[in-house]
Write a protein that holds these residues in place. Structure first.
Motif, PDB file in Angstrom:
ATOM      1  N   SER A 123      91.736 134.199 -38.739  1.00  8.50           N
ATOM      2  CA  SER A 123      90.747 133.503 -39.573  1.00  8.50           C
ATOM      3  C   SER A 123      91.261 132.166 -40.076  1.00  8.50           C
ATOM      4  CB  SER A 123      90.354 134.381 -40.770  1.00  8.50           C
ATOM      5  OG  SER A 123      91.457 134.588 -41.623  1.00  8.50           O
ATOM      6  N   LEU A 170      97.643 129.317 -37.593  1.00 13.35           N
ATOM      7  CA  LEU A 170      97.962 129.302 -36.162  1.00 13.35           C
ATOM      8  C   LEU A 170      96.977 130.152 -35.371  1.00 13.35           C
ATOM      9  CD1 LEU A 170     101.891 129.623 -36.086  1.00 13.35           C
ATOM     10  CD2 LEU A 170     100.474 127.585 -36.360  1.00 13.35           C
ATOM     11  N   ARG A 186      92.249 140.298 -42.451  1.00 11.58           N
ATOM     12  CA  ARG A 186      91.876 141.259 -43.492  1.00 11.58           C
ATOM     13  C   ARG A 186      90.597 140.867 -44.215  1.00 11.58           C
ATOM     14  NH1 ARG A 186      97.365 140.880 -46.623  1.00 11.58           N
ATOM     15  NH2 ARG A 186      96.816 138.750 -46.049  1.00 11.58           N
ATOM     16  N   ASP A 187      90.506 139.635 -44.661  1.00 10.27           N
ATOM     17  CA  ASP A 187      89.373 139.227 -45.497  1.00 10.27           C
ATOM     18  C   ASP A 187      88.115 139.020 -44.636  1.00 10.27           C
ATOM     19  OD1 ASP A 187      88.385 138.247 -48.186  1.00 10.27           O
ATOM     20  OD2 ASP A 187      87.915 136.545 -46.898  1.00 10.27           O
ATOM     21  N   MET A 197      96.428 144.634 -40.265  1.00  7.23           N
ATOM     22  CA  MET A 197      97.349 145.014 -39.185  1.00  7.23           C
ATOM     23  C   MET A 197      98.653 145.619 -39.715  1.00  7.23           C
ATOM     24  SD  MET A 197      95.541 144.500 -36.561  1.00  7.23           S
ATOM     25  CE  MET A 197      96.618 144.542 -35.156  1.00  7.23           C
ATOM     26  N   ASN A 236      99.734 137.696 -33.523  1.00  7.56           N
ATOM     27  CA  ASN A 236      99.997 136.581 -34.445  1.00  7.56           C
ATOM     28  C   ASN A 236     100.031 136.995 -35.906  1.00  7.56           C
ATOM     29  OD1 ASN A 236      99.782 133.598 -35.366  1.00  7.56           O
ATOM     30  ND2 ASN A 236      97.946 134.538 -36.255  1.00  7.56           N
ATOM     31  N   TYR A 243     111.796 138.679 -44.388  1.00 10.23           N
ATOM     32  CA  TYR A 243     110.933 137.989 -43.405  1.00 10.23           C
ATOM     33  C   TYR A 243     111.730 137.713 -42.136  1.00 10.23           C
ATOM     34  CZ  TYR A 243     108.114 134.362 -41.157  1.00 10.23           C
ATOM     35  OH  TYR A 243     107.374 133.624 -40.241  1.00 10.23           O
ATOM     36  N   LYS A 252     111.232 139.186 -38.335  1.00 13.94           N
ATOM     37  CA  LYS A 252     110.968 138.301 -37.198  1.00 13.94           C
ATOM     38  C   LYS A 252     112.052 138.444 -36.113  1.00 13.94           C
ATOM     39  CE  LYS A 252     107.002 136.337 -38.209  1.00 13.94           C
ATOM     40  NZ  LYS A 252     105.837 136.337 -37.303  1.00 13.94           N
ATOM     41  N   ALA A 296     104.903 124.660 -39.120  1.00 17.56           N
ATOM     42  CA  ALA A 296     103.629 124.072 -38.690  1.00 17.56           C
ATOM     43  C   ALA A 296     102.662 124.187 -39.857  1.00 17.56           C
ATOM     44  CB  ALA A 296     103.083 124.810 -37.470  1.00 17.56           C
ATOM     45  N   THR A 330      99.931 125.034 -42.155  1.00 19.63           N
ATOM     46  CA  THR A 330      98.827 125.986 -42.278  1.00 19.63           C
ATOM     47  C   THR A 330      98.671 126.295 -43.770  1.00 19.63           C
ATOM     48  OG1 THR A 330     100.283 127.910 -42.157  1.00 19.63           O
ATOM     49  CG2 THR A 330      99.397 127.089 -40.057  1.00 19.63           C
ATOM     50  N   SER A 387      99.700 128.699 -45.275  1.00 19.06           N
ATOM     51  CA  SER A 387     100.915 129.241 -45.877  1.00 19.06           C
ATOM     52  C   SER A 387     101.815 128.127 -46.419  1.00 19.06           C
ATOM     53  CB  SER A 387     101.659 130.165 -44.908  1.00 19.06           C
ATOM     54  OG  SER A 387     101.801 129.602 -43.648  1.00 19.06           O
ATOM     55  N   TRP A 388     101.538 126.857 -46.042  1.00 26.10           N
ATOM     56  CA  TRP A 388     102.318 125.743 -46.572  1.00 26.10           C
ATOM     57  C   TRP A 388     101.589 125.003 -47.698  1.00 26.10           C
ATOM     58  CZ3 TRP A 388     107.312 124.913 -45.654  1.00 26.10           C
ATOM     59  CH2 TRP A 388     107.880 125.520 -44.526  1.00 26.10           C
TER      60      TRP A 388
HETATM   61  N1  LIG Z   1     103.012 128.182 -40.083  1.00 28.10           N
HETATM   62  C1  LIG Z   1     104.304 128.197 -39.820  1.00 28.10           C
HETATM   63  O1  LIG Z   1     105.043 127.274 -40.189  1.00 28.10           O
HETATM   64  C2  LIG Z   1     104.897 129.342 -39.038  1.00 28.10           C
HETATM   65  C3  LIG Z   1     106.169 129.180 -38.491  1.00 28.10           C
HETATM   66  C4  LIG Z   1     106.731 130.224 -37.780  1.00 28.10           C
HETATM   67  C5  LIG Z   1     106.019 131.390 -37.577  1.00 28.10           C
HETATM   68  N2  LIG Z   1     104.785 131.529 -38.128  1.00 28.10           N
HETATM   69  C6  LIG Z   1     104.065 132.782 -37.881  1.00 28.10           C
HETATM   70  O2  LIG Z   1     102.780 132.489 -37.387  1.00 28.10           O
HETATM   71  C7  LIG Z   1     101.875 133.512 -37.788  1.00 28.10           C
HETATM   72  C8  LIG Z   1     100.682 132.885 -38.495  1.00 28.10           C
HETATM   73  O3  LIG Z   1     101.140 132.182 -39.639  1.00 28.10           O
HETATM   74  P1  LIG Z   1     100.232 131.081 -40.374  1.00 28.10           P
HETATM   75  O4  LIG Z   1     101.152 130.058 -40.905  1.00 28.10           O
HETATM   76  O5  LIG Z   1      99.127 130.680 -39.493  1.00 28.10           O
HETATM   77  O6  LIG Z   1      99.685 131.927 -41.613  1.00 28.10           O
HETATM   78  P2  LIG Z   1      98.350 131.742 -42.484  1.00 28.10           P
HETATM   79  O7  LIG Z   1      97.862 130.345 -42.445  1.00 28.10           O
HETATM   80  O8  LIG Z   1      98.669 132.379 -43.788  1.00 28.10           O
HETATM   81  O9  LIG Z   1      97.279 132.647 -41.702  1.00 28.10           O
HETATM   82  C9  LIG Z   1      97.557 133.990 -41.497  1.00 28.10           C
HETATM   83  C10 LIG Z   1      96.382 134.652 -40.809  1.00 28.10           C
HETATM   84  O10 LIG Z   1      96.713 136.023 -40.571  1.00 28.10           O
HETATM   85  C11 LIG Z   1      95.835 136.867 -41.324  1.00 28.10           C
HETATM   86  N3  LIG Z   1      96.618 138.010 -41.808  1.00 28.10           N
HETATM   87  C12 LIG Z   1      97.620 138.010 -42.701  1.00 28.10           C
HETATM   88  N4  LIG Z   1      98.057 139.258 -42.907  1.00 28.10           N
HETATM   89  C13 LIG Z   1      97.322 140.065 -42.095  1.00 28.10           C
HETATM   90  C14 LIG Z   1      97.271 141.449 -41.866  1.00 28.10           C
HETATM   91  N5  LIG Z   1      98.076 142.289 -42.531  1.00 28.10           N
HETATM   92  N6  LIG Z   1      96.377 141.944 -40.975  1.00 28.10           N
HETATM   93  C15 LIG Z   1      95.529 141.113 -40.329  1.00 28.10           C
HETATM   94  N7  LIG Z   1      95.521 139.785 -40.500  1.00 28.10           N
HETATM   95  C16 LIG Z   1      96.398 139.258 -41.391  1.00 28.10           C
HETATM   96  C17 LIG Z   1      95.264 135.973 -42.428  1.00 28.10           C
HETATM   97  O11 LIG Z   1      93.985 136.396 -42.897  1.00 28.10           O
HETATM   98  P3  LIG Z   1      93.852 137.470 -44.113  1.00 28.10           P
HETATM   99  O12 LIG Z   1      94.758 137.002 -45.201  1.00 28.10           O
HETATM  100  O13 LIG Z   1      92.410 137.489 -44.477  1.00 28.10           O
HETATM  101  O14 LIG Z   1      94.287 138.773 -43.525  1.00 28.10           O
HETATM  102  C18 LIG Z   1      95.138 134.650 -41.664  1.00 28.10           C
HETATM  103  O15 LIG Z   1      93.998 134.667 -40.826  1.00 28.10           O
HETATM  104  C19 LIG Z   1     102.672 134.478 -38.662  1.00 28.10           C
HETATM  105  O16 LIG Z   1     103.125 135.563 -37.882  1.00 28.10           O
HETATM  106  C20 LIG Z   1     103.838 133.613 -39.116  1.00 28.10           C
HETATM  107  O17 LIG Z   1     104.965 134.382 -39.461  1.00 28.10           O
HETATM  108  C21 LIG Z   1     104.197 130.521 -38.848  1.00 28.10           C
END
Ligand SMILES: NC(=O)c1ccc[n+]([C@@H]2O[C@H](COP(=O)([O-])OP(=O)(O)OC[C@H]3O[C@@H](n4cnc5c(N)ncnc54)[C@H](OP(=O)(O)O)[C@@H]3O)[C@@H](O)[C@H]2O)c1
Length: 233
Positions: free
Chosen positions: A9, A12, A32-33, A60, A86, A151, A155, A184, A186, A188-189
């Motif tokens: 949603s 990434l 989730r949401d 998940m 993801n 974390y 990973k 990257a 998103t 989360s930042w």
């Molecule tokens: N952004 C980075 O810098 C970065 C770098 C390295 C790795 N990653 C990895 O890339 C992935 C995505 O990160 P992101 O930065 O895109 O995060 P994000 O912007 O917080 O988005 C996370 C997405 O996953 C969903 N989500 C979270 N917990 C979940 C759960 N328990 N079940 C189902 N869906 C869930 C969230 O929606 P809901 O909250 O509604 O569930 C949202 O759609 C993660 O595995 C992260 O560790 C990110």
């Protein structure tokens, strides 16, 4: 062609959903949401009217919900051409003083989610002798760093899952790619004060994943490691 993406949603996951939709893939998404997921689904359906966007809320980190999501995908009759594991969560902390239970939580969301969903969907993929699984790991899968804690441990474990799956799937014609993104921008930042220009875009990661999925059946990208041009933060 169909692409299943968990945690789609935002961030990434959403960027990858957009890229695969632009490439003509029908999508099966979860997060989730329910409200945010519905908004993303509508947005993608409007922008990419030639593909169908299916979505279903699922946590998940909960095994029963992973099973229900997998059964929903299977019951649709869709072939799993691309699966992107993801969904993940980042909670900063240190082994010696992070709260009790953080490791269990992050192992469930960041590792068990991918393990159980993949195991549910693999038999049909093996029978078809095709499909591509991407596991979104992190640079935190490759090196320890301050505030990595549970974390980073989760990973590292996901990278171990991906490496084992890659070996196992060689004779079955199924590709497995471990993706190791650095920072990257998103959600989360957001709120961290990090300059979005200092780090990568979600679209950068999505483009690499999509491109890796398009090679001939006899070539597999085993690992994708991306970092901001200026390196890690
Ligand atoms: N952004 C980075 O810098 C970065 C770098 C390295 C790795 N990653 C990895 O890339 C992935 C995505 O990160 P992101 O930065 O895109 O995060 P994000 O912007 O917080 O988005 C996370 C997405 O996953 C969903 N989500 C979270 N917990 C979940 C759960 N328990 N079940 C189902 N869906 C869930 C969230 O929606 P809901 O909250 O509604 O569930 C949202 O759609 C993660 O595995 C992260 O560790 C990110």
């Amino acid at each position: 062609m169909n692409c299943i993406i968990t945690g789609a949603s935002k961030g990434l996951g959403k960027a990858m959903a957009e890229r695969f939709a632009a490439g003509g893939y029908h999508l099966y998404l979860c997060s989730r949401d329910a409200k945010t997921l519905a908004t993303t689904t509508e947005e993608l359906a409007t922008r990419y009217p030639t593909v169908t966007i299916h979505s279903r809320p699922a946590d998940m980190g909960e095994k029963e919900q992973v099973t229900a999501f997998a059964q929903w995908v299977s019951a649709s009759g869709a072939t799993v051409d691309v699966l992107v594991n993801n969904a993940g969560q980042f909670i900063p902390g240190s082994v010696h003083n992070e709260p009790e239970g953080v490791l269990e939580k992050l192992i469930a969301v960041n590792l068990y989610s991918a393990y159980h969903l993949t195991r549910h969907l693999l038999p049909a993929m093996i029978a078809r002798r095709s499909g591509h699984i991407f596991n979104i790991c992190s640079v935190a899968s490759l090196q320890a760093y301050p505030n990595g804690g549970a974390y980073s441990i989760s990973k590292y474990a996901l990278a171990g899952f991906s490496a084992n799956l890659r070996e196992e799937m060689k004779p079955h014609g199924i590709k497995v790619t471990a993706v190791y993104p650095g920072a990257a921008y998103t959600d989360s930042w957001s709120g961290t004060g990090v300059d979005p220009q200092r780090i990568m875009t979600a679209a950068d990661v999505a483009e690499m994943v999509f491109t890796a999925s398009r090679l001939s059946p006899q070539a597999t990208v085993e690992e994708i490691l991306l970092r901001p041009q200026l390196g890690d933060l």
